[in-house]
Enzyme design. Sequence first.
Site, PDB file in Angstrom:
ATOM      1  N   ASP A 182     -30.686 -26.106  -0.935  1.00 36.76           N
ATOM      2  CA  ASP A 182     -30.887 -25.383   0.324  1.00 36.76           C
ATOM      3  C   ASP A 182     -32.199 -24.605   0.338  1.00 36.76           C
ATOM      4  O   ASP A 182     -32.862 -24.460  -0.696  1.00 36.76           O
ATOM      5  CB  ASP A 182     -29.699 -24.434   0.588  1.00 36.76           C
ATOM      6  CG  ASP A 182     -29.266 -23.650  -0.653  1.00 36.76           C
ATOM      7  OD1 ASP A 182     -30.055 -23.556  -1.612  1.00 36.76           O
ATOM      8  OD2 ASP A 182     -28.150 -23.129  -0.656  1.00 36.76           O
ATOM      9  N   ASN A 212     -17.361 -16.144  -0.985  1.00 35.18           N
ATOM     10  CA  ASN A 212     -16.500 -16.711   0.054  1.00 35.18           C
ATOM     11  C   ASN A 212     -16.247 -18.205  -0.186  1.00 35.18           C
ATOM     12  O   ASN A 212     -15.723 -18.893   0.671  1.00 35.18           O
ATOM     13  CB  ASN A 212     -17.123 -16.482   1.440  1.00 35.18           C
ATOM     14  CG  ASN A 212     -18.506 -17.125   1.568  1.00 35.18           C
ATOM     15  OD1 ASN A 212     -18.951 -17.844   0.690  1.00 35.18           O
ATOM     16  ND2 ASN A 212     -19.177 -16.857   2.686  1.00 35.18           N
ATOM     17  N   HIS A 234     -18.634 -20.479  -0.699  1.00 36.34           N
ATOM     18  CA  HIS A 234     -19.685 -21.408  -0.245  1.00 36.34           C
ATOM     19  C   HIS A 234     -20.319 -22.129  -1.427  1.00 36.34           C
ATOM     20  O   HIS A 234     -20.391 -21.606  -2.538  1.00 36.34           O
ATOM     21  CB  HIS A 234     -20.729 -20.721   0.649  1.00 36.34           C
ATOM     22  CG  HIS A 234     -21.684 -19.802  -0.031  1.00 36.34           C
ATOM     23  ND1 HIS A 234     -22.256 -18.722   0.594  1.00 36.34           N
ATOM     24  CD2 HIS A 234     -22.201 -19.796  -1.287  1.00 36.34           C
ATOM     25  CE1 HIS A 234     -23.071 -18.123  -0.240  1.00 36.34           C
ATOM     26  NE2 HIS A 234     -23.053 -18.745  -1.383  1.00 36.34           N
ATOM     27  N   GLU A 286     -21.015 -22.567   4.435  1.00 39.66           N
ATOM     28  CA  GLU A 286     -20.174 -21.391   4.587  1.00 39.66           C
ATOM     29  C   GLU A 286     -18.781 -21.809   5.071  1.00 39.66           C
ATOM     30  O   GLU A 286     -18.615 -22.917   5.596  1.00 39.66           O
ATOM     31  CB  GLU A 286     -20.812 -20.449   5.630  1.00 39.66           C
ATOM     32  CG  GLU A 286     -22.219 -19.971   5.270  1.00 39.66           C
ATOM     33  CD  GLU A 286     -22.219 -18.828   4.249  1.00 39.66           C
ATOM     34  OE1 GLU A 286     -21.296 -18.738   3.421  1.00 39.66           O
ATOM     35  OE2 GLU A 286     -23.176 -18.037   4.267  1.00 39.66           O
TER      36      GLU A 286
END
Length: 242
Positions: free
Chosen positions: A67, A136, A138, A143
């Site tokens: 990313d 979380n 990810h 996400e």
Amino acid sequence: MKIYCGKDYKEMSRIAAKIIAAQIIMKPDCVLGLATGSTPVGAYENLVEWYKQGDLDFSQVTSVNLDEYRGLSGDNDQSYRYFMNKNLFDHVNIDKSRTFVPNGLEPDSGKACSEYDGIIESVGGVDLQLLGIGHNGHIGFNEPADEFCKGTHCVDLTASTIEANKRFFEKEEDVPRQAYTMGIGTIMKAKKILLVASGADKAEIIAKSLTGPVTPQVPASILQFHNDVTVVCDEAAFSKLK
Ligand code: PGA
């Protein structure tokens, strides 16, 4: 799924680095899927050390990163291109023209994403994909969402990710709000996956991802469906796994 538990961050990093090194030795022209964040830094340090000792050769390796922040150029010290140069590429004999990161400066997100998918396809897909994990769940910047995204896409970072990443910026407002990320479909197509996690703050999400229901609300849970995943944790991150 194989799980290795090192006693601390240092041991975890060494185990992860050995798995990456083994991949390079077994297939010198492999495609490595690489990750940023604080967790892989120790593994990269080991790889650099082994390269300097003459035990590793990156000359035929290709890399694709997960990313990049949208809007940051590669020479911005918060960009993931900069991170990769600083932590790995500048210290080994990898051909930089074969190291790929999404183009954060391409404002047309459709173009940035389709170009990146084209690159991944043209290098023949990923042999070994390294992943960190967010609090979380990810992976990359995938996400929690209502569905798993297949290819590279532009995401709005969640409040929890902005909060976690603000430590790298002067102030929270400086954290970019969007990123381009490889999709879950591409990650799942990697031949092998190596997930690294360290610290007590990752214990809950590691347990949830590896043993809880598979749901796009916990993106890393999809890894339960991959047939060659190795998880390398330290004791603290492992502590809630039954
Ligand atoms: P970290 O980030 O390694 O800095 O904890 C992991 C991630 O968010 O993917």
